[in-house]
Design an enzyme around this catalytic site. Sequence first.
Site, PDB file in Angstrom:
ATOM      1  N   CYS A   2      -2.244  26.744 -18.318  1.00 12.31           N
ATOM      2  CA  CYS A   2      -2.797  25.760 -19.243  1.00 12.31           C
ATOM      3  C   CYS A   2      -3.527  24.656 -18.488  1.00 12.31           C
ATOM      4  O   CYS A   2      -3.143  24.283 -17.387  1.00 12.31           O
ATOM      5  CB  CYS A   2      -1.682  25.144 -20.067  1.00 12.31           C
ATOM      6  SG  CYS A   2      -0.766  26.378 -20.979  1.00 12.31           S
ATOM      7  N   ARG A  27      -9.933  28.612 -15.437  1.00 11.54           N
ATOM      8  CA  ARG A  27      -8.502  28.911 -15.337  1.00 11.54           C
ATOM      9  C   ARG A  27      -8.096  30.043 -16.278  1.00 11.54           C
ATOM     10  O   ARG A  27      -7.081  30.683 -16.055  1.00 11.54           O
ATOM     11  CB  ARG A  27      -7.690  27.667 -15.692  1.00 11.54           C
ATOM     12  CG  ARG A  27      -7.788  26.569 -14.680  1.00 11.54           C
ATOM     13  CD  ARG A  27      -7.146  25.316 -15.218  1.00 11.54           C
ATOM     14  NE  ARG A  27      -5.733  25.494 -15.365  1.00 11.54           N
ATOM     15  CZ  ARG A  27      -4.811  24.946 -14.597  1.00 11.54           C
ATOM     16  NH1 ARG A  27      -5.178  24.191 -13.607  1.00 11.54           N
ATOM     17  NH2 ARG A  27      -3.542  25.143 -14.802  1.00 11.54           N
ATOM     18  N   TRP A  76      -2.750  28.940 -22.401  1.00  7.50           N
ATOM     19  CA  TRP A  76      -2.558  30.329 -21.972  1.00  7.50           C
ATOM     20  C   TRP A  76      -1.194  30.712 -22.539  1.00  7.50           C
ATOM     21  O   TRP A  76      -0.168  30.236 -22.065  1.00  7.50           O
ATOM     22  CB  TRP A  76      -2.579  30.393 -20.443  1.00  7.50           C
ATOM     23  CG  TRP A  76      -2.595  31.774 -19.870  1.00  7.50           C
ATOM     24  CD1 TRP A  76      -3.681  32.571 -19.660  1.00  7.50           C
ATOM     25  CD2 TRP A  76      -1.462  32.518 -19.399  1.00  7.50           C
ATOM     26  NE1 TRP A  76      -3.296  33.761 -19.104  1.00  7.50           N
ATOM     27  CE2 TRP A  76      -1.940  33.756 -18.934  1.00  7.50           C
ATOM     28  CE3 TRP A  76      -0.090  32.271 -19.341  1.00  7.50           C
ATOM     29  CZ2 TRP A  76      -1.106  34.730 -18.409  1.00  7.50           C
ATOM     30  CZ3 TRP A  76       0.755  33.249 -18.813  1.00  7.50           C
ATOM     31  CH2 TRP A  76       0.235  34.461 -18.359  1.00  7.50           C
ATOM     32  N   ASN A 102       1.943  21.893 -19.826  1.00  4.57           N
ATOM     33  CA  ASN A 102       1.729  23.088 -19.028  1.00  4.57           C
ATOM     34  C   ASN A 102       3.091  23.473 -18.469  1.00  4.57           C
ATOM     35  O   ASN A 102       3.747  22.637 -17.842  1.00  4.57           O
ATOM     36  CB  ASN A 102       0.748  22.777 -17.890  1.00  4.57           C
ATOM     37  CG  ASN A 102       0.469  23.991 -17.033  1.00  4.57           C
ATOM     38  OD1 ASN A 102       0.733  25.125 -17.444  1.00  4.57           O
ATOM     39  ND2 ASN A 102      -0.049  23.773 -15.845  1.00  4.57           N
ATOM     40  N   GLY A 103       3.517  24.695 -18.714  1.00  2.40           N
ATOM     41  CA  GLY A 103       4.821  25.102 -18.184  1.00  2.40           C
ATOM     42  C   GLY A 103       5.624  25.836 -19.238  1.00  2.40           C
ATOM     43  O   GLY A 103       5.092  26.257 -20.256  1.00  2.40           O
ATOM     44  N   GLU A 490      -6.449  45.347  -1.755  1.00  2.00           N
ATOM     45  CA  GLU A 490      -7.299  44.281  -2.288  1.00  2.00           C
ATOM     46  C   GLU A 490      -8.502  44.874  -3.056  1.00  2.00           C
ATOM     47  O   GLU A 490      -8.866  44.374  -4.117  1.00  2.00           O
ATOM     48  CB  GLU A 490      -7.762  43.374  -1.137  1.00  2.00           C
ATOM     49  CG  GLU A 490      -8.748  42.287  -1.505  1.00  2.00           C
ATOM     50  CD  GLU A 490      -8.256  41.294  -2.551  1.00  2.00           C
ATOM     51  OE1 GLU A 490      -7.076  41.341  -2.932  1.00  2.00           O
ATOM     52  OE2 GLU A 490      -9.070  40.494  -3.018  1.00  2.00           O
ATOM     53  N   LYS A 494      -9.195  44.093  -6.961  1.00  2.00           N
ATOM     54  CA  LYS A 494     -10.464  43.515  -7.440  1.00  2.00           C
ATOM     55  C   LYS A 494     -11.037  44.365  -8.555  1.00  2.00           C
ATOM     56  O   LYS A 494     -11.510  43.846  -9.551  1.00  2.00           O
ATOM     57  CB  LYS A 494     -11.507  43.404  -6.312  1.00  2.00           C
ATOM     58  CG  LYS A 494     -11.309  42.323  -5.298  1.00  2.00           C
ATOM     59  CD  LYS A 494     -11.669  40.929  -5.773  1.00  2.00           C
ATOM     60  CE  LYS A 494     -10.466  40.214  -6.301  1.00  2.00           C
ATOM     61  NZ  LYS A 494      -9.593  39.550  -5.388  1.00  2.00           N
ATOM     62  N   GLU A 497      -8.761  44.143 -11.855  1.00  2.00           N
ATOM     63  CA  GLU A 497      -8.660  42.877 -12.586  1.00  2.00           C
ATOM     64  C   GLU A 497      -9.953  42.497 -13.296  1.00  2.00           C
ATOM     65  O   GLU A 497      -9.908  41.832 -14.317  1.00  2.00           O
ATOM     66  CB  GLU A 497      -8.143  41.737 -11.710  1.00  2.00           C
ATOM     67  CG  GLU A 497      -9.035  41.313 -10.589  1.00  2.00           C
ATOM     68  CD  GLU A 497      -8.397  40.246  -9.714  1.00  2.00           C
ATOM     69  OE1 GLU A 497      -7.474  39.552 -10.158  1.00  2.00           O
ATOM     70  OE2 GLU A 497      -8.835  40.100  -8.563  1.00  2.00           O
ATOM     71  N   HIS A 513       1.856  62.313   0.260  1.00  2.00           N
ATOM     72  CA  HIS A 513       3.209  62.217  -0.298  1.00  2.00           C
ATOM     73  C   HIS A 513       3.190  61.885  -1.791  1.00  2.00           C
ATOM     74  O   HIS A 513       4.188  61.410  -2.323  1.00  2.00           O
ATOM     75  CB  HIS A 513       4.014  61.162   0.468  1.00  2.00           C
ATOM     76  CG  HIS A 513       4.157  61.485   1.916  1.00  2.00           C
ATOM     77  ND1 HIS A 513       4.981  62.486   2.376  1.00  2.00           N
ATOM     78  CD2 HIS A 513       3.535  60.978   3.004  1.00  2.00           C
ATOM     79  CE1 HIS A 513       4.877  62.570   3.699  1.00  2.00           C
ATOM     80  NE2 HIS A 513       3.997  61.665   4.097  1.00  2.00           N
ATOM     81  N   LYS A 612      -6.501  31.431 -13.309  1.00  2.00           N
ATOM     82  CA  LYS A 612      -6.820  31.147 -11.900  1.00  2.00           C
ATOM     83  C   LYS A 612      -5.613  30.595 -11.142  1.00  2.00           C
ATOM     84  O   LYS A 612      -5.369  30.979 -10.006  1.00  2.00           O
ATOM     85  CB  LYS A 612      -8.003  30.170 -11.834  1.00  2.00           C
ATOM     86  CG  LYS A 612      -8.503  29.888 -10.426  1.00  2.00           C
ATOM     87  CD  LYS A 612      -9.207  31.099  -9.821  1.00  2.00           C
ATOM     88  CE  LYS A 612      -9.687  30.826  -8.410  1.00  2.00           C
ATOM     89  NZ  LYS A 612      -9.902  32.099  -7.679  1.00  2.00           N
TER      90      LYS A 612
END
Length: 617
Positions: A2, A27, A76, A102-103, A490, A494, A497, A513, A612
């Site tokens: 948030c 964000r 969020w 926020n939280g 990575e 990328k 997402e 395997h 973010k």
Amino acid sequence: MCGIVGYVGLGNATDIVVNGLQRLEYRGYDSAGIAVYDQDLGLQICRSIGKLGMLVARLQHDCPAQGPVGLGHTRWATHGGVTEDNAHPHRDQDGTIVVIQNGIVENYLELKGRLLEQGHSFKSQTDTEVIAHLVGVHYRETQSLEQAVRRTLGELRGGNAVVAFSVNEPDRLVAARLGNAGGVVIGVGDGENFVASDMPAILDHTREMLFLENRELAIITRDAVQISTLEGTPVQRVPTHMSWDPVAAAKGDYKHFMQKEIYEQPRALMDVLRGRIDQEGGMVHLEDLKLDDDALRQIDRIYAVACGTAWHAALVGKFMLETLAQVRVDVDYASEFRYRQPLLDQRTLLLTFTQSGETVDTLAAMEEARDQHVHSVAIVNAIGSQAARLADGGPIYLHAGPEIGVASTKCFTNMLVACYLFALRIAQARGLMPPAPMREHLQALIELPGKAAQVLEQAAAQCEELTEYYYHASDALYLGRQVNYPIALEGALKLKEISYIHAEGYPAGEMKHGPIALIDDSLPVLCIAPRDGIYEKMLSNVEQVKARGGHVIAIASEGDTLLPTKADHVIFIPETIPLLTPVLTVLPLQLLSYYIAVRRGCDVDQPRNLAKSVTVE
Ligand code: F6R
């Protein structure tokens, strides 16, 4: 997570708060709202689901709001779906107090149950509305917003950043911070003051910043900011002057922030090296590091702890630190580290990697280290962030400038270089790196920005072209070995997402395997195979993929004539020291993900569900 913005002054709070929320758009959020107070117009609240543009449209057409004090929020969702009723700000029972948060309030069900028994009724499913009601209850007891917020926070469990306003005290906002639910930064202006979750929201107005620490509260009026602990002890704090330039946070001619940040990497790499290399003397200097040679010699084990992309940087860092500084390194997800009672002792160093410096799990790991009297160092981008302040061994700043795209790019490559410098610095303190070999490492670092620029220039058109073959894939496999195995992880992260294509990164030797079962003629397989000590092993993996009909896109060293005879497509990178190849091999993978996401019509800078800074668990 948030975003929070608040304003008290003489200007129009609506414009200032909305402008601040716009600066926090990166964000990621699902709804937004604002509350503004004016003596004649009273309390005006406007909320909307969706992007900020929808709130702005509502402010223009349905609920124009104006006044000299206000607070706004981008949500969020955690408790309760994405609805207008669940959007902040929330009000108390009689509607005179508004709160944004926020939280997460971990004990909100218990608190809500108690309030329901007392006859309260709720309009949303959020935990934040419970905070607003509690502030209302305590306000009636104390007739003071400050005391009401203080008492309310005393009842909450979890990590919370809260800003509250009461129509009965319209000259002030009260902001408070409990735990690590993200920062609270107060911007000190001239006849006006600001509060926000992140600096970019208020950098247009002031560069003088005060940061609230855990368990602190601030009363913010037009002319003053008074900080105290939640227990009531006054705190004297001098504002920090921030030189972060808001122009750097603008998109310029690029279509997306992610694209801009990919192309900023050569510049960012120069900035992370600037002033830290003494090529002539064969030495590394890290200006903010507070551990002296003696302390660096004492370290016999490093825990490298981070989340997401930063965790991949830590995995690469392990190779650098073990090879150059000869210290044993364990890498852990911060969310795991914090709950498993890690074995730390006085010779352990906690090394965190974090772009935002506000990731709740990473901060919790640092607090664990602090509580066990273990030194910590943070490789961090955000100047003055909580991680930078918690690191008793000092921050190693990335100097990458603001990273706005949700998918981290330039901060990742700068983390690798910052860690390399740190590894060299430890090696120097331990007498492992005489000036001559040190100069070779430094020379490789100096050449890196130019080589990164070369890769970006040469690979862009090729990656854009490859997009046409692969943008409709439903899965992708990324393979690498040793220091390039984290780059496989990575690259896969990328891609998934921002384009929502399922992708997996694997150590190439593990392919047989299990993942080999996935290979057919519809599967793109990205093989990271620069010429290094395990090049031939990678070559066999490429053969194994081809033998099963997979499509190989290989990242290879310039001059390699063998790989092009085996892979379907080859992207070349210039030669460098093997430990530094990840800084170059990741670049085409970033570009490829970017172009594929654009081709699929995805929102590259604000991918669905992602934020973010992750300030809740
Ligand atoms: C992915 C990404 C995230 C972050 C992670 C940690 O592109 O950006 O995985 O790396 O959320 O964030 P910081 O570095 O701010 O601690």
